[in-house]
Design a protein around this motif. Structure first.
Motif, PDB file in Angstrom:
ATOM      1  N   ILE B  17      -5.686   2.730  -9.652  1.00 54.64           N
ATOM      2  CA  ILE B  17      -6.413   1.461  -9.555  1.00 54.64           C
ATOM      3  C   ILE B  17      -6.076   0.572 -10.746  1.00 54.64           C
ATOM      4  N   GLY B  18      -5.694  -0.674 -10.444  1.00 53.15           N
ATOM      5  CA  GLY B  18      -5.388  -1.611 -11.522  1.00 53.15           C
ATOM      6  C   GLY B  18      -4.206  -1.172 -12.355  1.00 53.15           C
ATOM      7  N   SER B  19      -3.250  -0.534 -11.728  1.00 56.64           N
ATOM      8  CA  SER B  19      -2.040  -0.111 -12.433  1.00 56.64           C
ATOM      9  C   SER B  19      -0.846  -0.383 -11.543  1.00 56.64           C
ATOM     10  N   ASN B  20       0.042  -1.278 -11.983  1.00 55.17           N
ATOM     11  CA  ASN B  20       1.283  -1.534 -11.262  1.00 55.17           C
ATOM     12  C   ASN B  20       2.303  -0.535 -11.782  1.00 55.17           C
ATOM     13  N   THR B  21       2.079   0.728 -11.444  1.00 54.17           N
ATOM     14  CA  THR B  21       2.777   1.821 -12.112  1.00 54.17           C
ATOM     15  C   THR B  21       4.296   1.726 -12.010  1.00 54.17           C
ATOM     16  N   THR B  22       4.803   1.381 -10.827  1.00 51.85           N
ATOM     17  CA  THR B  22       6.257   1.353 -10.646  1.00 51.85           C
ATOM     18  C   THR B  22       6.925   0.393 -11.614  1.00 51.85           C
ATOM     19  N   GLU B  23       6.248  -0.726 -11.917  1.00 50.03           N
ATOM     20  CA  GLU B  23       6.874  -1.719 -12.783  1.00 50.03           C
ATOM     21  C   GLU B  23       6.499  -1.524 -14.253  1.00 50.03           C
ATOM     22  N   VAL B  44      -3.795   3.480  -3.478  1.00 48.35           N
ATOM     23  CA  VAL B  44      -3.605   2.415  -4.451  1.00 48.35           C
ATOM     24  C   VAL B  44      -4.682   1.365  -4.222  1.00 48.35           C
ATOM     25  N   ALA B  45      -5.489   1.093  -5.246  1.00 52.25           N
ATOM     26  CA  ALA B  45      -6.468   0.007  -5.158  1.00 52.25           C
ATOM     27  C   ALA B  45      -5.983  -1.102  -6.066  1.00 52.25           C
ATOM     28  N   ASP B  46      -5.563  -2.210  -5.477  1.00 43.69           N
ATOM     29  CA  ASP B  46      -5.011  -3.309  -6.274  1.00 43.69           C
ATOM     30  C   ASP B  46      -5.067  -4.585  -5.453  1.00 43.69           C
ATOM     31  N   PRO B  47      -5.425  -5.700  -6.088  1.00 45.94           N
ATOM     32  CA  PRO B  47      -5.450  -6.965  -5.345  1.00 45.94           C
ATOM     33  C   PRO B  47      -4.066  -7.359  -4.839  1.00 45.94           C
ATOM     34  N   ARG B  48      -3.022  -6.879  -5.518  1.00 45.54           N
ATOM     35  CA  ARG B  48      -1.657  -7.197  -5.109  1.00 45.54           C
ATOM     36  C   ARG B  48      -1.060  -6.054  -4.310  1.00 45.54           C
ATOM     37  N   LYS B  49      -0.142  -6.414  -3.413  1.00 44.00           N
ATOM     38  CA  LYS B  49       0.596  -5.383  -2.701  1.00 44.00           C
ATOM     39  C   LYS B  49       1.756  -4.960  -3.594  1.00 44.00           C
ATOM     40  N   ILE B  50       1.424  -4.178  -4.610  1.00 41.75           N
ATOM     41  CA  ILE B  50       2.441  -3.754  -5.584  1.00 41.75           C
ATOM     42  C   ILE B  50       3.412  -2.787  -4.926  1.00 41.75           C
ATOM     43  N   LEU B  52       4.169   0.206  -5.476  1.00 39.44           N
ATOM     44  CA  LEU B  52       3.644   1.547  -5.217  1.00 39.44           C
ATOM     45  C   LEU B  52       2.824   1.578  -3.925  1.00 39.44           C
ATOM     46  N   ALA B  53       2.268   0.411  -3.540  1.00 38.97           N
ATOM     47  CA  ALA B  53       1.481   0.343  -2.307  1.00 38.97           C
ATOM     48  C   ALA B  53       2.337   0.701  -1.095  1.00 38.97           C
ATOM     49  N   ASP B  54       3.641   0.452  -1.192  1.00 38.95           N
ATOM     50  CA  ASP B  54       4.553   0.826  -0.110  1.00 38.95           C
ATOM     51  C   ASP B  54       4.610   2.336   0.095  1.00 38.95           C
ATOM     52  N   HIS B  55       4.398   3.069  -0.985  1.00 37.58           N
ATOM     53  CA  HIS B  55       4.462   4.529  -0.894  1.00 37.58           C
ATOM     54  C   HIS B  55       3.098   5.134  -0.581  1.00 37.58           C
ATOM     55  N   ALA B  56       2.039   4.322  -0.745  1.00 38.68           N
ATOM     56  CA  ALA B  56       0.680   4.865  -0.693  1.00 38.68           C
ATOM     57  C   ALA B  56       0.267   5.267   0.718  1.00 38.68           C
ATOM     58  N   THR B  57      -0.611   6.270   0.782  1.00 38.64           N
ATOM     59  CA  THR B  57      -1.212   6.654   2.059  1.00 38.64           C
ATOM     60  C   THR B  57      -2.085   5.497   2.549  1.00 38.64           C
TER      61      THR B  57
END
Lengths: 364, 543
Positions: B17-23, B44-50, B52-57
């Motif tokens: 949450i609140g971590s754009n980990t990939t970048e 992934v809980a994030d206002p942006r479709k970061i 990592l969200a592509d990999h998320a369940t």
């Protein structure tokens, strides 16, 4: 009571654990089985065929990296048959690989040449031009692919899929034309590639290589000094190996390339990102500050001696303290600097200037 | 981090949450992706479709600043469905009753209205988190850079405590540190509230110990944190010493800060490159970079690791510690350190957590994770193994407080700022790598297609972004990465300083500024060539 599970390896009874491959067992025993396509981070591929061993009762040799160790197996990794196989296979690999080892290993070591030496592989077999094609039109400034060095072990494509999960590069075409390509043959920088450069470190032959050392016209890797340090970007703390040309920059030295330590040895497990691996040109950038600066009466910053700069700074800081009190001073330390330096800034603030007004940007 | 980086790949449930980990932490993201490959569930809980969200369940695309609602609603599900770890709560924590009372009001259905995340998604996430033994939470500045950042952290830690996901491998609470040595700078006491090793500065005993150790009287007045310091520049603060930060690029609401900077009587700057803060400097010391000096950095997992000199500093530049020693001596101190190792030894001697660590040991053994109290202690992989460190894990009930600013008629968009993969902080280092400068050459703003359409903006257009505090111009990227009503821009670019826009409203406890939420708007300035600000399929393929 369960009996201890064992296999016989080269005549010795050795322990096996659930999930072990024959290569795992051998490595634990310190038995050296050569393998070009194996990496502890990747699923076994059995692609290079170099790690074949004899297993009693099996007609053909089996790849030790992909064969589960079942209790009771009798394995031979040093037989004449195995050695002959390694020798022949390495000889075959060399037939379409650059034959001049010094040239091949200029910027990165070549495991193929090294193993060929160890196993006295034939080097006189007729050289054939590889049919694999490179990416001549790809002008990205990070990574280059030399098709002639590639042995198609697919470590790079598997790393890109299994570890970085970007799948930006892939095996393409068939038969002798098989090569490493980008998805849809885009320029690398237009793919999902995150430029981590993992394909460079994992490549056993230097087919995948960083462009920068070549552009710098760096001396051969063998003449560089390796310094282990900690990355200065994010908080993961990746360990880096800086490859340094000690003679460059009039003896100041120059960081020519950065690689990751071997997998399993440090926190980053052999991985790095684009910044840690490639963003090091700043170190000897011409805009680096090289002399202290002091603002003079004309209102401009001028080069000054250390003595003048330090005396001016000390005097001015003490003046503010004497005039307004210690709490009129603020000390901004830096989470980019070392622990020791942060310790000194807080000690300077508290013990020398008598204020707790000391902080740095630390929001997490 | 209560866990170690190496434990991530063995986690079965990851709540990011609140971590754009990939970048921002690419190598940790690799570990997360490895966990996924093993079969772990990633939310992934994030206002942006970061990325990592592509990999998320599942991706929970919450509205900016509504974290407390989401987290309290997850807690609501856990307590109402009986998924708490009762024995952990009873044995190892305190204050649960207040939290129980508070979260009952945060129903998933109400939360759906506020956060934009479906009640079903909230229930699913909460259930899976509570019932998976190896469940870890990972967060970064998306949690802390809010006027309610501390509340966000408490809401997360309540989840950890009520499920007992602590003191075990791969299960814990893991803030990922943004800078190489955020952990180490705090460990070393470069903070107004702590001496080295988190010994409280307002504790008379600690002070007395250090007075004895350092042989000088020490201040008892409370110090200012960075946010307060910046706000009092020119008024209470008359002189500033700045090492390794470009404050007029990196601090929030910099236009006002620059006005105040003019009133300073002295500014001393220690840097490796010229920067924006130089305009106010009276003296500049040229420093060595990480490859030119000795010392240690401490990473997110509390691992102390060596920094080694590979090349010499350019010209007359010196290591920061050498400059500090010289300056202190001229100011009357009797410091006589001969090496960075000497300094570390002094710090470790007065701090139980680090006492067993030394440069010599690090050179022999590689990194060591604190706490490491004796020279034969192996270091500590994960915290709270033998029960919660402070005795009882403390629940703190938090209620939702809205962000300081919200979208209105004049400023209908919500601006968040952040990092990209290709640059780092003020980009003084990364923009000097030609390859990276080429990959991502200039500032940009991400805007949702619908918000772009009504403003006649297409990708590649030159736009002006403005808030109550200022405006900057940059290129637009029309992207589904941001949600409707939100815009996002990186803070790396000196020519389009995102911090002319940001608000300096800080969290009441930490002073950390609300870099993640402020009201803004965007207008078209000039039509562009229609190309994205930098190539890369993450943008091209997703439109």
């Amino acid at each position: 009571m369960t009996e201890k599970a064992c296999v016989t390896l080269d005549g010795r009874l050795v322990d096996v654990y659930p999930g072990d491959t024959l290569l795992d067992v051998a490595q634990r025993q310190g038995v050296d089985i050569p393998a070009l396509c194996h990496d502890p981070r990747l699923e076994p591929a059995g692609a290079c065929r170099l790690c074949l061993v004899e297993v009693e009762g099996q007609r053909r040799m089996v790849p030790s990296c992909a064969t589960p160790a079942t209790p009771g197996m009798v394995v031979r990794s040093k037989s004449e048959k195995v050695n002959k196989h390694r020798q022949t296979l390495l000889g075959l690999y060399l037939t379409d690989h650059p034959s001049d080892r010094t040239q091949c290993e200029r910027h990165s070591p070549c495991e193929l040449h090294a193993l060929a030496d160890v196993y006295h592989a034939p080097t006189h077999w007729q050289h054939v031009e590889p049919l694999r094609t490179g990416r001549d039109t790809d002008d990205n400034r990070f990574l280059t692919f030399s098709a002639d060095k590639c042995i198609l072990c697919a470590k790079c494509t598997r790393y890109c899929e299994e570890i970085e999960a970007a799948s930006a590069i892939t095996l393409a075409y068939r038969g002798p034309e098989t090569t490493i390509a980008t998805v849809d043959h885009h320029q690398l920088r237009d793919t999902d590639c995150e430029l981590c450069g993992g394909c460079v470190d994992i490549c056993p032959t230097g087919a995948m290589a960083a462009v920068l050392p070549t552009r710098m016209d760096a001396p051969p890797r063998s003449q560089l000094e390796k310094v282990r340090t900690t990355c200065n970007y994010c908080g993961v703390g990746c360990q880096l190996d800086l490859h340094v040309d000690k003679k460059a920059n009039h003896g100041r030295g120059k960081v020519v390339q950065i690689t990751a330590p071997p997998p399993g040895s440090t926190t980053n497990d052999g991985n790095l990102c684009v910044k840690g691996r490639f963003a090091y040109q700043f170190i000897d950038h011409p805009e680096r500050l090289t002399t202290p600066l002091v603002r003079r009466t004309d209102g401009l910053l001028h080069p000054a001696t250390w003595e003048e700069a330090l005396t001016t700074a000390a005097k001015r800081l003490m003046e503010v303290r004497d005039k307004h009190g210690a709490d009129a001073l603020g000390f901004v330390s830096s989470s980019r600097c070392t622990v020791e330096e942060n310790y000194l800034v807080q000690k300077l603030s508290r013990a020398v200037f008598f204020t707790n007004n000391v902080h740095q940007c630390a929001a997490t | 981090m209560t866990n170690s980086i190496g434990e991530i790949r063995n986690a079965d449930f990851l709540f990011v949450i609140g971590s754009n980990t990939t970048e921002a932490h690419p190598v940790i993201a690799m570990e997360m992706k490895r966990a996924m490959r093993r079969g772990a569930t990633l939310v992934v809980a994030d206002p942006r479709k970061i990325w990592l969200a592509d990999h998320a369940t599942r991706h929970l695309q919450l509205k900016p600043g509504t974290d407390v609602w989401l987290l309290n609603a997850m807690a609501n599900v856990i307590v109402t469905e009986g998924l708490c770890d009762e024995s952990f709560i009873n044995g190892q924590t305190e204050g649960f009753d207040r939290v129980l009372e508070t979260v009952l009001a945060y129903t998933p259905e109400e939360a759906e209205n506020v956060t934009g995340i479906s009640a079903e998604d909230i229930r699913w996430t909460a259930r899976l988190y509570a019932t998976t033994p190896k469940a870890g939470i990972y967060y970064t500045l998306g949690i802390t850079e809010h006027s309610h950042g501390t509340d966000n952290v408490y809401a997360l830690s309540n989840l950890v405590l009520m499920t007992g996901h602590l003191g075990k491998p791969s299960a814990g609470m893991n803030p990922l540190r943004g800078q190489n040595n955020v952990q180490g700078a705090n460990d070393a006491g470069a903070t107004p509230v702590f001496y080295p090793g988190y010994q409280r500065a307002d504790d008379p005993q600690t002070r007395a110990r250090y007075e004895q150790s350092w042989g000088v009287p020490l201040p008892s007045t409370q110090g200012l944190n960075l946010n307060e310091m910046m706000k009092k520049i020119g008024s209470k603060i008359k002189g500033l010493f700045v090492m390794g930060e470009d404050i007029v690029l990196s601090e929030p609401n910099v236009a006002e800060l620059e006005e105040r900077m003019k009133n300073l009587e002295v500014v001393i700057v220690q840097e490796i490159f010229p920067n924006e803060t130089f305009r106010y400097a009276d003296v500049v010391f040229p420093a060595a970079c990480f490859a030119e000096k000795e010392g240690v950095f401490t990473n997110s997992e509390r691992r102390v690791q060596r920094v080694r000199k590979a090349v010499s500093p350019p010209g007359e530049a010196r290591a920061d510690w050498e400059i500090l020693v010289a300056l202190a001596r001229l100011c009357g101190a009797d410091w006589s350190y001969n090496s960075a190792g000497d300094i570390y030894a002094e710090m470790a001697q007065d701090t139980e957590k680090f006492r067993g660590i030394s440069h010599i040991r690090l050179d022999e053994e590689g990194g060591l994770q604190w706490p490491c109290p004796t020279s034969d202690h192996p270091g500590t992989t994960f915290l709270h193994r033998d029960g919660v460190l402070r005795g009882k894990g403390k629940f703190v009930a938090v209620d939702y407080r809205p962000s300081a600013e919200h979208a209105d008629n004049d400023f209908p968009l919500v601006l968040s700022t952040g990092r990209t993969l290709y640059h780092y902080n003020a980009a003084t280092q990364t923009r000097r790598a030609e390859e990276l400068a080429e990959k991502q050459p200039e500032a940009f703003i991400e805007i949702h297609p619908d918000d772009a359409t009504v403003r006649n903006i297409t990708t590649g257009d030159w736009v002006r972004v403005f808030t109550r505090r200022g405006s900057v111009e940059c290129i637009a990227t029309v992207s589904h990465q941001v949600q409707l009503g939100s815009i996002w821009m990186p803070f790396h670019f000196a020519e389009a300083r995102a911090n002319l826009l940001t608000t300096d409203v800080g969290d009441p406890v930490t002073g950390t500024a609300e870099y993640k939420v402020c009201a803004a708007n965007v207008v078209l300035v000039a039509l562009g060539k229609g190309s994205a600000p930098f190539p890369g399929a993450h943008f091209i393929h997703r439109g």
